[in-house]
Scaffold this active site. Structure first.
Site, PDB file in Angstrom:
ATOM      1  N   TYR A   1       0.860  -1.025   0.199  1.00 14.92           N
ATOM      2  CA  TYR A   1       0.213  -0.023   0.168  1.00 14.92           C
ATOM      3  C   TYR A   1       0.941   1.128   0.048  1.00 14.92           C
ATOM      4  O   TYR A   1       0.379   2.496  -1.396  1.00 14.92           O
ATOM      5  CB  TYR A   1      -1.148  -0.041   1.057  1.00 14.92           C
ATOM      6  CG  TYR A   1      -1.483   0.820   1.800  1.00 14.92           C
ATOM      7  CD1 TYR A   1      -2.331   1.604   0.569  1.00 14.92           C
ATOM      8  CD2 TYR A   1      -1.813   1.476   2.753  1.00 14.92           C
ATOM      9  CE1 TYR A   1      -3.171   2.755   0.854  1.00 14.92           C
ATOM     10  CE2 TYR A   1      -2.604   2.708   2.960  1.00 14.92           C
ATOM     11  CZ  TYR A   1      -3.500   2.844   2.192  1.00 14.92           C
ATOM     12  OH  TYR A   1      -4.512   4.804   2.603  1.00 14.92           O
TER      13      TYR A   1
ATOM     14  N   PHE B   1       6.005  -7.398   8.517  1.00 10.05           N
ATOM     15  CA  PHE B   1       4.453  -7.247   8.687  1.00 10.05           C
ATOM     16  C   PHE B   1       3.902  -6.021   9.476  1.00 10.05           C
ATOM     17  O   PHE B   1       5.199  -5.944  10.610  1.00 10.05           O
ATOM     18  CB  PHE B   1       5.195  -8.294   9.968  1.00 10.05           C
ATOM     19  CG  PHE B   1       5.541 -10.233   8.945  1.00 10.05           C
ATOM     20  CD1 PHE B   1       4.263 -10.431   8.160  1.00 10.05           C
ATOM     21  CD2 PHE B   1       6.809 -10.537   9.598  1.00 10.05           C
ATOM     22  CE1 PHE B   1       5.582 -11.943   7.518  1.00 10.05           C
ATOM     23  CE2 PHE B   1       7.161 -11.620   8.454  1.00 10.05           C
ATOM     24  CZ  PHE B   1       6.662 -11.963   8.139  1.00 10.05           C
TER      25      PHE B   1
ATOM     26  N   TYR C   1       5.028  -5.636  16.968  1.00 12.92           N
ATOM     27  CA  TYR C   1       4.820  -5.133  15.794  1.00 12.92           C
ATOM     28  C   TYR C   1       5.644  -3.895  16.434  1.00 12.92           C
ATOM     29  O   TYR C   1       7.093  -3.340  16.151  1.00 12.92           O
ATOM     30  CB  TYR C   1       3.978  -4.931  15.686  1.00 12.92           C
ATOM     31  CG  TYR C   1       4.186  -3.986  14.421  1.00 12.92           C
ATOM     32  CD1 TYR C   1       4.159  -3.734  13.079  1.00 12.92           C
ATOM     33  CD2 TYR C   1       3.280  -2.569  14.425  1.00 12.92           C
ATOM     34  CE1 TYR C   1       4.552  -3.048  12.368  1.00 12.92           C
ATOM     35  CE2 TYR C   1       2.884  -1.366  13.842  1.00 12.92           C
ATOM     36  CZ  TYR C   1       4.310  -2.300  12.826  1.00 12.92           C
ATOM     37  OH  TYR C   1       4.321  -0.534  11.292  1.00 12.92           O
TER      38      TYR C   1
END
Ligand code: UDP
Length: 325
Positions: A11, A76, A141
């Site tokens: 994206y 990720f 993350y």
């Protein structure tokens, strides 16, 4: 400049590749297509299919193409998933990033831009969040990005690497040709728009008992083109030194406000249901982007939530099944 864009089929990476090409840079996209789409890679870019952690492949690409800078988007990137699969993030993102940096060191490439994250700030003491805020990652993350940011400091000191760490708040919106298409989709705005299109029945709101104005989480949505422009400004400024910036619009919207704005933009019904909180979600994240505004003269061109959602709606309407690969 000759730029390698890892994750350039994804994206934010694909929109940045599009902007780099428009600015006259030469772009090589490296993407394993595990999450990205071949159709998202701009026509003017060279494409190498592979993993950013594949040392021999990356070194070959860096050498053969005379790469001068790397923008590292391949990652990720789901807070929620990282709370369920911590090793995928703690090892995966960190190992890939370090391998890429090692390949760059081996080949003498000294400019690097990292996609970092607002998830470095779990419970910020001050909103909007400035770069001076202590880093407390909110999930594996965020921790994986923090580990890479810390590695970059050492590599600057030891190897003379010049880097920019750009901490994105919530990327949103689309250009005419490129938008958000994840499988599975977990992000709020595309899910809200899919609901408006009748592709799913309802949006589950993850918690309405947060200490915010309507009980739902507050986020700072920034248009993907504005993010892409920040990367290019940072790339041009690297010769003056390394850079760390928080990137957002400086205005927060609750989940309920996003849904309401999407109802206005689409004129469609969007059913919601309140569910439980999603682990790892902070109550409120709004960026202070004063530093990048002051130092690089960056300004968001699409600061208004309605226009951000409208651009995403146009893309979803013209790509009802996402990218056709
Ligand atoms: N959210 C939600 N329902 C969804 C997806 C997201 O309520 O189906 C909320 C989520 O809890 C967060 C905000 O919307 O407060 C933005 O989430 P998203 O996953 O888009 O981005 P993140 O903030 O995790 O980067």
């Amino acid at each position: 400049m000759k730029v390698l864009v890892t994750g350039g089929a994804g994206y934010i990476g694909s929109v940045t590749a599009e902007r780099l090409l428009a600015a006259g840079d030469q772009v090589t996209v490296l993407d394993d297509l595990s999450q990205g789409h071949r159709a998202a890679v701009p026509a003017g870019a060279d494409f190498v299919q592979g993993d950013a952690g594949d040392r021999p492949l990356v070194e070959r690409a860096l050498r053969e193409r005379g790469i001068e800078a790397v923008m590292h988007f391949a990652s990720f990137s789901l807070v929620g998933e990282s709370m369920q699969r911590p090793f995928k993030y703690l090892r995966g993102n960190t190992a890939t990033g370090l391998s890429l940096l090692e390949a760059m060191a081996e080949c003498g490439v000294r400019r690097f831009i990292l996609s970092s994250t607002a998830n470095l700030f779990d419970k910020p003491g001050r909103i909007p969040v400035a770069e001076t805020e202590p880093v407390v990652p909110g999930s594996p993350y965020g921790e994986s990005k923090h580990a890479l940011e810390r590695a970059l400091k050492w590599l600057e000191r030891i190897n003379g690497l010049r880097y920019a760490a750009l901490r994105y708040f919530n990327a949103a919106g689309a250009t005419a040709e490129r938008g958000e298409d994840h499988h599975p989709e977990t992000h709020l705005i595309p899910l809200v728009l899919k609901t408006a299109m009748g592709k799913q029945e309802k949006v589950v709101i993850y918690g309405d008992d947060y200490p915010t104005r309507d009980g739902t989480c507050v986020r700072d949505y920034i248009h993907v083109s504005d993010l892409a422009r920040a990367h290019i400004l940072a790339l041009r400024a690297l010769d003056r030194g390394s850079l760390v910036y928080n990137l957002g619009n400086g205005r927060g919207f609750t989940v309920s406000e996003v849904v309401e704005t999407a109802r206005e933009v689409t004129g469609r019904e969007i059913r919601t249901e309140v569910g439980s909180r999603r682990p790892g979600d902070p109550a409120e994240l709004v960026a202070s982007s004063e530093r990048i505004r002051k130092e690089l003269g960056w300004e968001p061109e699409h600061a208004d939530l309605k226009s951000i959602i409208s651009s995403a709606w146009e893309w979803h309407s013209s790509h009802p099944d996402g990218y056709i690969d």
